[in-house]
Design an enzyme around this catalytic site. Sequence first.
Site, PDB file in Angstrom:
ATOM      1  N   HIS A 122       0.831  -1.032   0.194  1.00  0.00           N
ATOM      2  CA  HIS A 122      -0.025  -0.038   0.081  1.00  0.00           C
ATOM      3  C   HIS A 122       1.078   1.290   0.056  1.00  0.00           C
ATOM      4  CE1 HIS A 122      -2.643   2.913   1.808  1.00  0.00           C
ATOM      5  NE2 HIS A 122      -3.761   2.291   1.758  1.00  0.00           N
ATOM      6  N   ASP A 199       3.186  -4.586   8.230  1.00  0.00           N
ATOM      7  CA  ASP A 199       1.833  -3.700   7.884  1.00  0.00           C
ATOM      8  C   ASP A 199       0.809  -4.892   8.350  1.00  0.00           C
ATOM      9  OD1 ASP A 199      -0.322  -2.800   7.064  1.00  0.00           O
ATOM     10  OD2 ASP A 199       0.548  -1.707   5.259  1.00  0.00           O
ATOM     11  N   GLN A 202      -4.342  -5.312   7.227  1.00  0.00           N
ATOM     12  CA  GLN A 202      -5.351  -6.069   6.507  1.00  0.00           C
ATOM     13  C   GLN A 202      -5.282  -7.459   7.237  1.00  0.00           C
ATOM     14  OE1 GLN A 202      -7.592  -5.140   4.609  1.00  0.00           O
ATOM     15  NE2 GLN A 202      -7.041  -3.398   3.945  1.00  0.00           N
ATOM     16  N   LYS A 225     -10.203  -0.628  10.854  1.00  0.00           N
ATOM     17  CA  LYS A 225     -10.272  -1.810  10.026  1.00  0.00           C
ATOM     18  C   LYS A 225     -10.653  -3.293  10.758  1.00  0.00           C
ATOM     19  CE  LYS A 225      -7.279  -0.351   6.470  1.00  0.00           C
ATOM     20  NZ  LYS A 225      -7.834   0.449   5.304  1.00  0.00           N
ATOM     21  N   CYS A 372      -4.913   2.573  -3.665  1.00  0.00           N
ATOM     22  CA  CYS A 372      -3.655   2.915  -3.008  1.00  0.00           C
ATOM     23  C   CYS A 372      -2.458   2.154  -3.170  1.00  0.00           C
ATOM     24  CB  CYS A 372      -4.067   3.439  -1.637  1.00  0.00           C
ATOM     25  SG  CYS A 372      -5.119   4.593  -1.014  1.00  0.00           S
TER      26      CYS A 372
END
Length: 413
Positions: A122, A199, A202, A225, A372
Site C-alpha cells: 500500500h 503492516d 489487513q 479496519k 492506494c
Amino acid sequence: MLDIQRIRTDFPILGREVYGRPLVYLDNAATTQKPRCVVDAMTDEYLNVNANVHRGVHYLSQQATDLMEQARETVRRFIGARSTAEVVFTRGTTESINLVASSFGQAFLGEGDEVVITEMEHHSNIVPWQLLRERTGIKIKVCPITDEGRLDLEAFVRLLSSHTRLVSVTAVSNVLGTVNPIKEIIAIAHAHDVPVLIDAAQAAPHMPINVQELDCDFLALSGHKVYGPTGIGVLYGKEALLEQMPPYMGGGEMIGKVSFEHTTWNELPYKFEAGTPDYVAATGLARALDYVTSIGIDEIEAYEHQLGTYAYEQLMQIEGMNIYGPAPSPVVSFNIVSPSLQGRADGGLIHHLDLGTLLDRLGIAVRTGHHCAEPLMHRLGIEGTVRASFALYNSREEVDSLCDAIRRVATMF
Ligand code: C6P
C-alpha cells in the site's frame, strides 16, 4: 460456526437500505462497520467520564486515564506483546509506519542503507520510505511478486545484502488478498540481522496475530479496519528498539523535563504519544477487540475462509471474470471482460469505475480504482480493479447478490 444473522444485529447500519435496496456492504478492506457496543462505549465515555488523560489530579481525569491504559492492555493481549510499553497509540497504520520511517530512520539509517519492501505494498508502506530517501539517501529495494500474486521469496532472499537495515512488508495484500508468509520472512531477515516491520492493517481483522510468536520488530494496524473507530491505530515495537529511537513528534506528554536549554523524554510508550491522544477512540478500539475476541478470531478466520472460497467459486462462474491474486481470501479484486468490448487496447475490460458505480445502484458497496497500490497496478498491467472485501458479518446470500448484480450490470456493456 458463527451465527451470522445474530452477529448482523450487532451492526445497526447493516439493516439500512440504499437506493431502496438492502445494503450489501462489501468494502470492509477500506473500513469495517462498527458494532453497537463500540459506539455505546465511546458515547458513555463522552457523556459520563470525559476528561483529558495523564494530566489532571481530579477524579474524571484519572478515570479517563484508567480507561486508556486498560485499552492499551487490551491491545497488548490482542497482539500478544510482552509489555504495554511496546504498545504505542497512533492515528492508524499510516502514522505508525511514518513514525518508524522518521524515528528509526533518523536513528539507524543513512546514505546507502537499504530498506526492502514489496511490489504489493500500500502507498502507506512506500511513500514514507521515499520521504526518508529524500532526507537521508537510503535505497529502497522492491521484492517482486509472481504472476500468481505471491511474493517471490527467492528474489526476497537475493535482495538482502550487508546494506539492508529494515524489511517492511504487508501481512496481507489489500488488493490481491495474498497472505504473506511473514513468519518465514521474519526468520530469513533475522538470519541477516535485519529487523522487520509488519503492516498488519489487513491482517488484524481476519487472523490471529502474536508479535512474540512472529518475532516481528514492529507491527502497525488501524482500529477502523478491525471494527473499531477511525483515528486510532497501533504501533507495536520491541522495547529495546523503541528505547533507542528518538521521539517522532514533540509536545505535551512525551517529555520528562523541559527547559529552554534541554528537554528529556518520557518513558515508553508515552515518548511517542505527543499531545492529547484520542483516548475515547482508544476505548472504542479496546471494545472492538473485545468484541472480536468474544466471537473468536480463529472462528472468524475459519468462517471467512469458507466465505472467501464460496465467493471465489461463484465469481469464477461469471463470463469474462478475471480475478487477481490467489484464492481464497476475504479480499477479491477483479475485472470483467465484455465480449462486446473486445478488440479494444485494454482487452475489452469493463471500466472498474463503471462497474462499481452500477453495482452501487443495486445496493452493493465495493471499492474501485488502484486501492492506494499504484505500483501493484503497474505490475498487473491494469489501471484498477473492482474489489469486494468481506467481514465477519457478510453472508453467502450477499455473495449471491454480488454475483447476480455483476451479471446484470455486465449485460449493459
Ligand atoms: N487500505 C483500502 O481500501 P490507514 O489509512 O492508515 O488506516 O491504513 C493504511 C493502509 C496500510 N496498509 C494496508 C495494507 C492498507 O490496506 C491500508 C488501508 C484501505 O485498501 C484504504 S486506502
